[in-house]
Write an enzyme that holds these catalytic residues in place. Structure first.
Site, PDB file in Angstrom:
ATOM      1  N   ARG A 178       0.877  -1.179   0.000  1.00  0.00           N
ATOM      2  CA  ARG A 178       0.000   0.000   0.000  1.00  0.00           C
ATOM      3  C   ARG A 178       0.905   1.217   0.000  1.00  0.00           C
ATOM      4  O   ARG A 178       1.727   1.394   0.896  1.00  0.00           O
ATOM      5  CB  ARG A 178      -0.913  -0.020   1.220  1.00  0.00           C
ATOM      6  CG  ARG A 178      -1.908   1.144   1.304  1.00  0.00           C
ATOM      7  CD  ARG A 178      -2.893   0.898   2.438  1.00  0.00           C
ATOM      8  NE  ARG A 178      -3.845   1.988   2.636  1.00  0.00           N
ATOM      9  CZ  ARG A 178      -3.776   2.892   3.598  1.00  0.00           C
ATOM     10  NH1 ARG A 178      -2.754   2.861   4.482  1.00  0.00           N
ATOM     11  NH2 ARG A 178      -4.697   3.829   3.717  1.00  0.00           N
ATOM     12  N   HIS A 205      -8.482   0.073  10.073  1.00  0.00           N
ATOM     13  CA  HIS A 205      -7.132   0.210  10.608  1.00  0.00           C
ATOM     14  C   HIS A 205      -7.176  -0.168  12.083  1.00  0.00           C
ATOM     15  O   HIS A 205      -8.017   0.322  12.833  1.00  0.00           O
ATOM     16  CB  HIS A 205      -6.618   1.641  10.422  1.00  0.00           C
ATOM     17  CG  HIS A 205      -6.443   2.017   8.983  1.00  0.00           C
ATOM     18  ND1 HIS A 205      -5.998   3.267   8.587  1.00  0.00           N
ATOM     19  CD2 HIS A 205      -6.640   1.309   7.849  1.00  0.00           C
ATOM     20  CE1 HIS A 205      -5.929   3.294   7.260  1.00  0.00           C
ATOM     21  NE2 HIS A 205      -6.326   2.125   6.790  1.00  0.00           N
ATOM     22  N   GLU A 207      -4.257  -1.164   7.688  1.00  0.00           N
ATOM     23  CA  GLU A 207      -3.108  -0.791   8.521  1.00  0.00           C
ATOM     24  C   GLU A 207      -3.274  -1.478   9.859  1.00  0.00           C
ATOM     25  O   GLU A 207      -4.389  -1.634  10.359  1.00  0.00           O
ATOM     26  CB  GLU A 207      -3.052   0.722   8.796  1.00  0.00           C
ATOM     27  CG  GLU A 207      -2.702   1.606   7.637  1.00  0.00           C
ATOM     28  CD  GLU A 207      -2.569   3.068   8.085  1.00  0.00           C
ATOM     29  OE1 GLU A 207      -2.403   3.307   9.309  1.00  0.00           O
ATOM     30  OE2 GLU A 207      -2.640   3.954   7.224  1.00  0.00           O
ATOM     31  N   TYR A 216      -5.361  -0.310  15.597  1.00  0.00           N
ATOM     32  CA  TYR A 216      -4.317   0.147  16.513  1.00  0.00           C
ATOM     33  C   TYR A 216      -4.832  -0.005  17.938  1.00  0.00           C
ATOM     34  O   TYR A 216      -5.290  -1.071  18.332  1.00  0.00           O
ATOM     35  CB  TYR A 216      -3.905   1.578  16.172  1.00  0.00           C
ATOM     36  CG  TYR A 216      -3.186   1.695  14.839  1.00  0.00           C
ATOM     37  CD1 TYR A 216      -1.859   1.283  14.694  1.00  0.00           C
ATOM     38  CD2 TYR A 216      -3.841   2.195  13.718  1.00  0.00           C
ATOM     39  CE1 TYR A 216      -1.200   1.386  13.473  1.00  0.00           C
ATOM     40  CE2 TYR A 216      -3.178   2.298  12.488  1.00  0.00           C
ATOM     41  CZ  TYR A 216      -1.864   1.880  12.385  1.00  0.00           C
ATOM     42  OH  TYR A 216      -1.221   1.976  11.176  1.00  0.00           O
ATOM     43  N   ASN A 251      -7.040   8.057   2.752  1.00  0.00           N
ATOM     44  CA  ASN A 251      -6.615   7.486   4.020  1.00  0.00           C
ATOM     45  C   ASN A 251      -7.395   8.090   5.185  1.00  0.00           C
ATOM     46  O   ASN A 251      -7.501   9.307   5.300  1.00  0.00           O
ATOM     47  CB  ASN A 251      -5.120   7.748   4.241  1.00  0.00           C
ATOM     48  CG  ASN A 251      -4.607   7.108   5.516  1.00  0.00           C
ATOM     49  OD1 ASN A 251      -4.537   5.885   5.608  1.00  0.00           O
ATOM     50  ND2 ASN A 251      -4.271   7.918   6.512  1.00  0.00           N
ATOM     51  N   GLU A 252      -7.959   7.224   6.038  1.00  0.00           N
ATOM     52  CA  GLU A 252      -8.613   7.634   7.291  1.00  0.00           C
ATOM     53  C   GLU A 252      -9.393   8.932   7.094  1.00  0.00           C
ATOM     54  O   GLU A 252      -9.119   9.944   7.750  1.00  0.00           O
ATOM     55  CB  GLU A 252      -7.557   7.759   8.387  1.00  0.00           C
ATOM     56  CG  GLU A 252      -6.813   6.444   8.611  1.00  0.00           C
ATOM     57  CD  GLU A 252      -5.703   6.526   9.646  1.00  0.00           C
ATOM     58  OE1 GLU A 252      -5.489   7.618  10.218  1.00  0.00           O
ATOM     59  OE2 GLU A 252      -5.046   5.492   9.898  1.00  0.00           O
ATOM     60  N   TRP A 273       1.603  -1.552   8.959  1.00  0.00           N
ATOM     61  CA  TRP A 273       2.181  -0.202   8.922  1.00  0.00           C
ATOM     62  C   TRP A 273       3.491  -0.212   9.706  1.00  0.00           C
ATOM     63  O   TRP A 273       3.498  -0.611  10.860  1.00  0.00           O
ATOM     64  CB  TRP A 273       1.218   0.803   9.546  1.00  0.00           C
ATOM     65  CG  TRP A 273       1.737   2.202   9.391  1.00  0.00           C
ATOM     66  CD1 TRP A 273       2.615   2.827  10.220  1.00  0.00           C
ATOM     67  CD2 TRP A 273       1.457   3.120   8.330  1.00  0.00           C
ATOM     68  NE1 TRP A 273       2.902   4.096   9.752  1.00  0.00           N
ATOM     69  CE2 TRP A 273       2.191   4.287   8.585  1.00  0.00           C
ATOM     70  CE3 TRP A 273       0.660   3.060   7.184  1.00  0.00           C
ATOM     71  CZ2 TRP A 273       2.142   5.404   7.746  1.00  0.00           C
ATOM     72  CZ3 TRP A 273       0.614   4.156   6.357  1.00  0.00           C
ATOM     73  CH2 TRP A 273       1.351   5.313   6.635  1.00  0.00           C
TER      74      TRP A 273
END
Length: 336
Positions: free
Chosen positions: A86, A230, A259, A232, A163-164, A288
């Site tokens: 990516r 994503h 990610e 996290y 992105n986001e 990531w």
């Protein structure tokens, strides 16, 4: 990522643990027939033009900030076993624009290294909450401006809309904004598989994408959109990871973990469960990131100073560990 805000992790468990009736009970009663031009969604999965499943097993590379490292980075990423990458691009709103010639060169390097290429525009990160972030409408402008580099690459390229693209305070706009961007790209003649990031800085702790993914997919004239979460600090337990992934698989909606890392200041990400559950469900993942992170994200480098011979502990885990890239990646059939 890049100044990632993963807030409210301790208060969102209810959204991540509760099943989503809107997804789990959803039935696609009017399946669409797609004249596949390349990578496309079929029966809730991303497949190649020949119908073979494609499961992302790759990493993110920050081309927009480290373009001089891209040629070697892509060859190293491939050599370590990845089947995809990516690539961070910029529309020029926050960083130097990656123009059509540069996009064409990135795609060529991905193909030379036999990697499926996800192209994302990063300037949308945290729109509505991050100063300077731009809308998905601006991202659509960018993709249309570089469409000459994208056309004919449907077997090799997935276009990640932005992105986001929403922060934590404007999630109610996610579905409408995403549908509008998809409609503009389709009207401009782009037939690629598209990828839509979730709101809440990609982590979708509010469940917004989880509830509305079906309506977004159905609004795509090509029925060819994949959803990206994503993971996290919000995803710090096995239950949170499992329940989010299973909501999509139950609903037969295409999902990728676009990610993720092994740790974030907002919480200790459960990377072992992410990797194990995605492997069990044949869901793609893209870690990531290769190298070049700074500040609070520096620990997320997979390699030290872009050196493939010096992987960080996170890099060793992702590439060489259980359910890691080396163990699970399969090269796209278009390259075989």
């Amino acid at each position: 990522m890049k100044s990632h805000l993963s807030t409210l992790a301790a208060t969102v468990s209810i959204f991540l643990l509760a099943p989503s009736p809107a997804l789990s009970n959803a039935v696609d009663t009017q399946p669409r027939v797609l004249a596949a031009t390349g990578l496309h969604v079929k029966n809730g999965r991303l497949v190649e033009k020949n119908g073979a499943d494609f499961v992302f097993r790759g990493v993110n590379h920050s081309h927009a900030w480290h373009a001089d490292r891209t040629d070697l980075a892509l060859s190293d990423i491939k050599r370590l076993g990845a089947n995809s990458v990516r690539v961070v691009l910029s529309s020029g709103d926050r960083w130097t624009k990656n123009d059509i010639a540069d996009v064409r060169a990135v795609i060529s390097r991905c193909k030379a290294n036999r990697l499926i290429c996800v192209l994302e525009v990063h300037d949308t990160t945290g729109y509505g909450e991050q100063a300077g972030a731009v809308s998905l409408a601006r991202a659509a402008d960018y993709w249309i401006s570089v469409r000459g580099a994208l056309r004919g690459q449907e077997n090799h390229v997935v276009v990640n809309l932005g992105n986001e693209p929403h922060g934590n305070n404007n999630t109610g706009h996610w579905a409408a904004d995403t549908k509008a961007a998809i409609a503009r790209l389709r009207a401009a003649g782009l037939r690629h598989a598209l990828m839509a990031d979730g709101p809440n800085w990609g982590q979708d702790w509010s469940g917004t994408m989880r509830r509305q993914a079906r309506s977004v997919l159905d609004a795509d004239p090509d029925h060819n959109t994949v959803f990206s979460v994503h993971m996290y600090g919000v995803y710090n337990t096995a239950d949170k990871v499992r329940n989010y992934l299973e909501a999509f698989t139950r609903a037969k909606l295409p999902l990728v973990v676009g990610e993720f890392g092994h740790y974030h200041p907002s919480g200790d990400t459960d990377e072992d469960t992410i990797m194990a559950r995605t492997q069990a469900a044949r869901i793609g993942y893209l870690g990531w990131s290769w190298s070049g992170n700074s500040g609070e994200d520096s620990h997320l480098d997979l390699s030290n100073h872009f050196d493939a011979k010096s992987l960080t502990p996170w890099g060793q885990r992702l590439f060489n560990g259980a359910n890691g890239i080396k163990q699970t990646a399969k090269e796209a059939t278009v390259y075989r």
